[in-house]
Design a protein around this motif. Sequence first.
Motif, PDB file in Angstrom:
ATOM      1  N   LYS B  21     -13.352   1.279   4.856  1.00 34.55           N
ATOM      2  CA  LYS B  21     -12.317   1.265   3.822  1.00 34.55           C
ATOM      3  C   LYS B  21     -11.902   2.705   3.597  1.00 34.55           C
ATOM      4  O   LYS B  21     -12.450   3.379   2.729  1.00 34.55           O
ATOM      5  N   PRO B  22     -10.992   3.204   4.408  1.00 33.98           N
ATOM      6  CA  PRO B  22     -10.599   4.606   4.245  1.00 33.98           C
ATOM      7  C   PRO B  22      -9.722   4.754   3.012  1.00 33.98           C
ATOM      8  O   PRO B  22      -9.048   3.809   2.621  1.00 33.98           O
ATOM      9  N   GLY B  23      -9.720   5.924   2.436  1.00 34.87           N
ATOM     10  CA  GLY B  23      -8.891   6.137   1.252  1.00 34.87           C
ATOM     11  C   GLY B  23      -9.609   5.678   0.005  1.00 34.87           C
ATOM     12  O   GLY B  23     -10.759   5.279   0.032  1.00 34.87           O
ATOM     13  N   ILE B  24      -8.883   5.728  -1.106  1.00 39.17           N
ATOM     14  CA  ILE B  24      -9.514   5.474  -2.396  1.00 39.17           C
ATOM     15  C   ILE B  24      -9.586   3.968  -2.651  1.00 39.17           C
ATOM     16  O   ILE B  24      -8.628   3.341  -3.084  1.00 39.17           O
ATOM     17  N   ASN B  75      -5.579  -1.485  -2.053  1.00 39.33           N
ATOM     18  CA  ASN B  75      -4.871  -0.694  -3.053  1.00 39.33           C
ATOM     19  C   ASN B  75      -3.426  -0.384  -2.676  1.00 39.33           C
ATOM     20  O   ASN B  75      -2.745   0.351  -3.367  1.00 39.33           O
ATOM     21  N   GLY B  76      -2.955  -0.930  -1.556  1.00 39.12           N
ATOM     22  CA  GLY B  76      -1.553  -0.739  -1.203  1.00 39.12           C
ATOM     23  C   GLY B  76      -1.266   0.498  -0.372  1.00 39.12           C
ATOM     24  O   GLY B  76      -0.121   0.778  -0.036  1.00 39.12           O
ATOM     25  N   LEU B  79      -0.139   1.463   4.614  1.00 36.65           N
ATOM     26  CA  LEU B  79       0.852   2.057   5.515  1.00 36.65           C
ATOM     27  C   LEU B  79       0.618   3.553   5.695  1.00 36.65           C
ATOM     28  O   LEU B  79       0.955   4.132   6.715  1.00 36.65           O
ATOM     29  N   THR B  80       0.027   4.178   4.708  1.00 36.08           N
ATOM     30  CA  THR B  80      -0.262   5.608   4.806  1.00 36.08           C
ATOM     31  C   THR B  80      -1.589   5.850   5.523  1.00 36.08           C
ATOM     32  O   THR B  80      -1.652   6.621   6.480  1.00 36.08           O
ATOM     33  N   VAL B  81      -2.636   5.180   5.025  1.00 37.74           N
ATOM     34  CA  VAL B  81      -3.980   5.531   5.481  1.00 37.74           C
ATOM     35  C   VAL B  81      -4.310   4.933   6.855  1.00 37.74           C
ATOM     36  O   VAL B  81      -4.861   5.615   7.713  1.00 37.74           O
ATOM     37  N   PRO B 106       1.052  -7.068   2.083  1.00 37.31           N
ATOM     38  CA  PRO B 106       2.240  -7.931   1.953  1.00 37.31           C
ATOM     39  C   PRO B 106       2.774  -8.320   3.330  1.00 37.31           C
ATOM     40  O   PRO B 106       2.684  -7.526   4.277  1.00 37.31           O
ATOM     41  N   ASP B 107       3.308  -9.531   3.415  1.00 34.17           N
ATOM     42  CA  ASP B 107       3.798 -10.035   4.701  1.00 34.17           C
ATOM     43  C   ASP B 107       4.792  -9.091   5.361  1.00 34.17           C
ATOM     44  O   ASP B 107       4.791  -8.923   6.574  1.00 34.17           O
TER      45      ASP B 107
END
Lengths: 318, 150
Positions: B21-24, B75-76, B79-81, B106-107
Motif C-alpha cells: 500500500k504505497p502512499g498514505i 484514498n484516491g 493515479l499518482t502513486v 472509480p470505474d
Amino acid sequence: MNKEELIEGILRGDRRAVSRAISILEASMNAELGRFILNSIYPHTGKSQIIGITGPPGVGKSTMIGKLCELLVEQGSNLAVLAVDASSPFTNGSILGNRIRMQSDLTKSGVYMRSLSTHGVSGGLSRAVWEATSVLEAAGHDTILVETVGAGQADLDILELADTIAVVLAPGLGDELQAIKAGIMEIGNIFIVNKKDREGAYLSMKEIEDILSINPGKGWNPPVVGTNSLTGEGFDELIRYISEHNRYEKDNGGKKRRRVYNTILMAVKMRLDSMVAEELEVVRERLSAEEQLHSRNPYEIADEYLKEDVKRLISFAK
Amino acid sequence: MEPGKNQRLFKDKPIKVLLAKPGIDGHDRGMFVLAKAFRDAGMDVIYAGLLPTPEEVVDTAVNEDVDVIALSLLNGAHLTVFKKVVDLMTKRGIDDIAVVGGGTIPDEDKPKLEKMGISGNYGPGTPLSVIIEHITERAIEARKKKLGIQ
C-alpha cells in the motif's frame, strides 16, 4: 540478460543479477543454468563471515537484524541479509514476514535483504540458503546475516552453514533445566537475551551464564548478552562479540573447512532425496490402489514394497 | 492438498507476490485477508508494511525478485502513486515483474491504469478466487520473461 551478463552482474554486486540468480537456484526450475551459475561463482566464495541468527518464534530476531544492519553498515561492513520463513505443510504457500520488521533499517542502510521460504524442508533453513549465501559471497558481501525460521529445539541446520551462531532468547522462556537441554542451547557461540527491558531478563541471563559455566571448554566460551532492539542497548557488546568470534574462528576454527565438506555431503543427500521422493510417489500410487492395509504391520508392508522397488532405485542411482 | 503430501519440493518455485500500500494509507485489514488467501493458494507472500514509498516498493520487488506487485489504495491517490511505481520500474528497465492494482478505484480510472500496465483493479466485494486467478495469469506472464535468460 544472457548468462554471462548474469555472472558478471553477480560479481559486480548488481542487485537484479543477484536476485535473479537466487531465484534460479531456489527453484531448480532451470537446473542447467543453476549449475552454470554455481560453477562460475564458486571460486569467488568462502571469504565472508556468515552469522546465523536463530531462536524461537517471536523473540525479536528480525527486529534485531534491522538494528544490526544499521550499526554494522556504520562500521563499514558490506552486509547482506537472508531470512527464512516457514511454508505451509498443506499448500506450500508462505507469508514471508521478516522483512516488515527491518524494512525501515534496510531502507536507511541500503542493505540487500532476501526472504526465502523453507518450501517444505524442516531444520530451520531452506535448501536454497546455501546457494543464496554463495551468490552473496560472490557479490562481494563480507558479512552475511542468516535468519532461521522461528526455531524449535531441533532446528539445527544453521550449524552446518554459519561461522558464528547467535542464539536469541527472550525472558520467561524457561528455567535452568530448559537451558541444559540438548539441541539449540548447545549450538550458540553467542547467547542473546533480547527484550532486556522485560521482567525476568536479568534472571534469564544469569541462568544461561550459570549453565554455561558448569563445564567451560578450552577454546571459545559463549558469552551471554542482554539486548533491547528498540533502544540499541547491548548492541555494542554484541557486535564486539561477533567480531571477536570471527577472529577466533579465523585463528582456530575449522568451520570453513567443515562447511565445504558438509556442503558436498548435502549435495549428495539432495540427489538421493530427489530419487527417494520419486520412489515415494510410486509407492503412494500403489498404496492408494489397495485396500485393507490397516490390519497389517506397516513395516512388513514396507519391506514387501521395497523388495521390488529397491532394485529399480539402485539401478536408477547408477 | 492433504498434509504430508507436499511433494512439490523438487518442482517449480511458487508464485511470489509483493503486497503493498504505497502512499498514505493505513488500512491494511484487506491486505491481511489477501495475504492469507494467497498463502492458501500456495504462493509466497511478502507484505511491504504500512506506508512504504514507491522507491521502497520497487527496491523490495527487485531484491526479492517477485513475480507480481499487488498495489492497493483506498484514498484516491492511485493515479499518482501507482503511476510512480510503474515509472520507477520503467526507469530501471524492469519488465519482468507484473503490476496489479486494487482498492477503491472509480470505474473511469480503470482504463487509465490498464494503459500503464496495471491490471485487475478490483474493488471491494470481489471474490478472492477472481483475484487469485488474475494474479496467477499475470505471474505466468512475468515468469516466462524471467526464464528468458539463455
